[in-house]
Design an enzyme around this catalytic site. Structure first.
Site, PDB file in Angstrom:
ATOM      1  N   ASP A 265       0.862  -1.172   0.000  1.00 52.55           N
ATOM      2  CA  ASP A 265       0.000   0.000   0.000  1.00 52.55           C
ATOM      3  C   ASP A 265       0.905   1.230   0.000  1.00 52.55           C
ATOM      4  O   ASP A 265       2.129   1.122   0.145  1.00 52.55           O
ATOM      5  CB  ASP A 265      -0.960  -0.010   1.198  1.00 52.55           C
ATOM      6  CG  ASP A 265      -2.192   0.842   0.907  1.00 52.55           C
ATOM      7  OD1 ASP A 265      -2.153   1.643  -0.044  1.00 52.55           O
ATOM      8  OD2 ASP A 265      -3.197   0.721   1.631  1.00 52.55           O
TER       9      ASP A 265
HETATM   10  C1  BGC Z   1      -5.004   3.285  -0.068  1.00 47.96           C
HETATM   11  C2  BGC Z   1      -5.108   2.262  -1.168  1.00 47.96           C
HETATM   12  C3  BGC Z   1      -4.935   2.933  -2.502  1.00 47.96           C
HETATM   13  C4  BGC Z   1      -3.596   3.621  -2.525  1.00 47.96           C
HETATM   14  C5  BGC Z   1      -3.254   4.263  -3.844  1.00 47.96           C
HETATM   15  C6  BGC Z   1      -3.770   4.142  -0.208  1.00 47.96           C
HETATM   16  O1  BGC Z   1      -3.798   5.223   0.661  1.00 47.96           O
HETATM   17  O2  BGC Z   1      -5.012   2.614   1.175  1.00 47.96           O
HETATM   18  O3  BGC Z   1      -6.333   1.578  -1.062  1.00 47.96           O
HETATM   19  O4  BGC Z   1      -5.058   2.003  -3.536  1.00 47.96           O
HETATM   20  O5  BGC Z   1      -3.593   4.610  -1.515  1.00 47.96           O
HETATM   21  O6  BGC Z   1      -4.002   5.370  -4.100  1.00 47.96           O
END
Ligand code: BGC
Length: 736
Positions: A265
């Site tokens: 993530d």
């Molecule tokens: C979120 C993810 C997301 C990623 C990219 C993160 O803050 O938890 O679910 O895909 O950002 O935008």
């Protein structure tokens, strides 16, 4: 397949260690951020890194023009010309917004889920995107958590069915087709169980819950062939999931034999330092790659440290090779080695986004996601003629909130409002509008805290006047879309601002109030529910929200949604869910003599206000007696469970027939009810149908805490009904 393996092996053989590490690096495009921006962010450096082969993919780079430009650097200027993969959070639409995922789940309609994901893929791929960070399939029982709106709700069976449908929708039957994109099952795992619903918080969970509740949707996604997984921000029992070897390497890649790649993530590799799990970024890189995290999103941990870690003999080169191979496979399957610009077609970008067909699909999905919670004296549907209607509430004319909080490229204020939708179906003069209350102010965006307006009563007089002069009032209530989503947990899941106060004033002059509740979570709406005769739960329904709600209000569509989450009577009941354990002193067995020694609250009833699986129709569905074809099931066999469902009228409509089981005695205690199957049936008014389910060992099995799947002999109850709280059942004995 054989060509793919040969091609990738040949390419791997040509790559230097530095180039291999480059493939594991996912950079953010510099013009849109979905997480905290690194202080040293530098776009020129990123372009240079692409040329040097130090970048495997990018997120938040959008449009044919921009993706083509970045792709050109990789393909034409880097030594091996390996194409980039472009990822983006296409959660419930790209420009045409479908209902939020929680709402889609409320449709209990897998075709709806599949079509919404396919629509998102169609539009995103036309704009140069190859890969979505969806579906989010985190099961959660706590409405305080803002990300409830992004997932399928509280149940692992419904969650698994939705997971499969979403993956099939995004990826289609051929990842290489230009209108499909790679999906990403996230967040692996247990992010939905953050303590007290506070985002990014600790998760401490027994392995029975992990195996039986959290993991099944991920297993379903893996079995459906999802191309990628994302780990998460949370720790699980002391180990951040990004560095969790058991989850990623052992379970997902070895036991489930899944061949895609895992992306971290946003900056979650680096955050393992803050967790107190690794000493520094280098140590974090070592832990993450060893645990099976293949791609680094925005930590730069791999880019900065993996080469040295291999050279020092701390990280085995085979982990790098394996990660690169997995990433190249997905690029291959997307067809990027055949033509790196195949998703860069400006003509397609112009013609396939936000079309009438796409909007029609969004409208259909939206009306199927609405849940009718209360309808006394059949106040709904409203007649289109001869009724004066007062539409009240700022949410009724809002064109932005229905778009939801993961809205990708949807244009601000582009949704059909409730007011517009209603006016389009009746003589516009029969509708009068008053704002009544105001909910939020200032710049509303994905990134910043929301400013909620408390105690504003300036619109009350106008609203009361409109209510007084109307036959019926449609009052829009609920929450702003920016009250839900990432980083937006709340301790109070009640209605904010002066909404409840306004309702009290309106009730003094008009009791015919239909409440339309817009939210991204199960709000605490007990007080409202007790006061008004009709209540529709409409979530955040996307671009066509207003039209879809109007379709239901005026009876052009007979509501068929069922709740994917339990609605509490009070926020203090959270977490609340239907598939709880019985305990030794069950909530359903009060002491006759008034003693306190049973599992309950002394100041609130124990059951939810509206249970999981609940939802009314303008018709009434009657469940006749259920039958088992035999009352013993012998190992390896299968028996039939049938129930007669009748639509008593007066409308044609859909009913979601739900099958639950209870394992009465088990080596590890089982929930009082578990959803194991459902069928959505259409019955004309007066029609009846025998709905049948096959009962087999798979349905009666569960995971022991050590992760093994067992089906234990003994008694089970097999139940059927139109909600988790209204079932009737039969006893079944399972024998080895
Ligand atoms: C979120 C993810 C997301 C990623 C990219 C993160 O803050 O938890 O679910 O895909 O950002 O935008």
């Amino acid at each position: 397949m054989e060509h793919r393996q040969k091609f990738i092996a040949a390419l791997l053989a040509k790559m230097t260690l530095v180039e291999k590490v480059g493939q594991l690096n996912l950079y953010n495009g510099t013009w849109e951020f979905t997480g905290p921006v690194p202080k040293d962010d530098d776009s020129q450096l990123k372009f240079e890194h692409i040329r040097q082969g130090l970048v495997g993919g990018m997120l938040n780079v959008l449009t044919v023009a921009a993706t083509r430009e970045a792709q050109k650097l990789a393909v034409e200027d880097s030594r091996l010309g390996i194409p980039l993969i472009f990822g983006y959070d296409v959660i419930h639409g790209y420009k045409t917004m479908a209902p939020i995922p929680l709402a889609q789940s409320a449709s209990w309609d897998l075709e709806v889920a599949r079509k919404c994901a396919a629509l998102a893929a169609l539009e995103a791929s036309a704009s140069g995107i190859h890969w979505t960070f969806a579906p989010m399939i985190d099961i959660t029982r706590d409405a305080r958590w803002g990300r409830v709106m992004e997932g399928p709700g509280e149940d692992p069976y419904l969650g698994s069915a939705m997971a499969k449908a979403w993956v099939e929708g995004f990826q289609g039957s051929d990842l290489g087709a230009v209108n499909t994109i790679a999906a990403c099952a996230k967040h692996f795992a247990a992010y939905g169980f953050v303590e007290a619903g506070r985002d990014y918080n600790t998760v401490d969970m027994g392995s029975s819950t992990l195996h039986n509740i959290v993991l099944p949707p991920f297993k379903a996604a893996a079995e459906a062939g999802v191309a990628t997984f994302m780990n998460g921000f949370n720790e699980l029992n002391g180990v951040p999931v990004t560095g969790n070897r058991f989850l990623q390497r052992q379970l997902l890649k070895e036991l489930w034999n899944w061949s895609g790649f895992v992306v971290s993530d946003w900056a979650s590799i680096g955050e393992m330092v803050t967790h107190g799990f690794t000493a520094d970024l280098k140590h974090a890189a070592e832990k993450a790659i060893g645990a099976g995290c293949d791609m680094d999103m925005e930590s730069k941990a791999y880019l900065r440290h993996l080469q040295q870690l291999v050279e020092e003999g701390i990280v085995d080169q085979k982990y790098i090779d394996n990660a690169v191979q997995r990433i190249l496979q997905v690029k291959y399957d997307l067809g990027l080695f055949d033509d790196p610009y195949r998703y860069c077609n400006q003509q397609r970008e112009k013609s396939s986004i936000l079309t009438d067909t796409n909007l029609a699909l969004a409208r259909d999905a939206a009306r199927k996601s609405i849940v009718l919670l209360k309808n006394e004296q059949h106040i709904l549907p409203l007649s289109k003629l001869g009724v004066s209607i007062g539409v009240i509430g700022c949410l009724a004319q809002d064109k932005d909130i229905p778009l939801g909080s993961w809205r990708a490229q949807a244009e601000a204020n582009s949704a059909k409002s409730l007011l517009e939708g209603m006016k389009s179906l009746v003589e516009p003069d029969s509708i009068r509008f008053a704002e009544g209350y105001k909910l939020t102010r200032g710049d509303r965006s994905f990134l910043f805290e929301l400013d909620i307006i408390e105690n504003d009563e300036t619109g009350f007089d106008d609203a009361v006047a409109v209510a007084q002069d109307s036959d019926v009032v449609v009052l829009a209530m609920g929450e702003d879309c920016w009250q839900t989503g990432e980083g937006r947990s709340q301790v109070d899941v009640g209605l904010k601002g002066s909404q409840q106060e306004l309702l009290k004033q309106l009730l003094k002059v008009n009791q015919n109030i239909v409440v339309v509740m817009m939210s991204g979570r199960a709000l605490d709406i007990a007080e409202v529910a007790h006061q008004v005769p009709a209540l529709l739960q409409v979530w955040h329904l996307g671009s066509e929200a207003g039209n879809a709600i109007a379709d239901v209000i005026f009876g052009d569509y007979n509501p068929s949604g069922k709740l994917p989450v339990s609605f509490p009577r009070h926020g203090g009941q959270l977490p609340i869910y239907y598939n709880h354990k019985n305990t030794g002193r069950p909530t359903t067995n009060p002491h006759d003599d008034g003693m306190v020694f049973w599992s309950h609250y002394t100041d609130c009833e124990n059951d939810p206000l509206y249970p999981f699986g609940f939802g009314l129709s303008y018709s009434k569905f009657e469940y006749g007696e259920s039958r088992l074809s035999a009352n013993r099931l012998i190992s390896g066999g299968s028996i039939k469970f049938t129930a007669t469902i009748k639509n008593l009228g007066p409308y044609d409509g859909h009913e979601v027939v739900q099958l639950y089981i209870r394992d009465i005695v088990a080596s590890e205690t089982r929930p009082v009810k578990e959803l194991k199957a459902f069928k959505k049936v259409f019955l004309a008014a007066g029609e009846e149908e025998v709905v049948s389910f096959d009962i087999d060992e798979e349905m009666l099995s569960y995971y022991l805490s050590d992760g093994s799947l067992v089906c234990e002999p003994g008694a089970f109850t097999i139940m059927v009904g139109g909600s988790s709280a209204q079932t009737q059942g039969q006893e079944l004995i399972y024998e080895l």
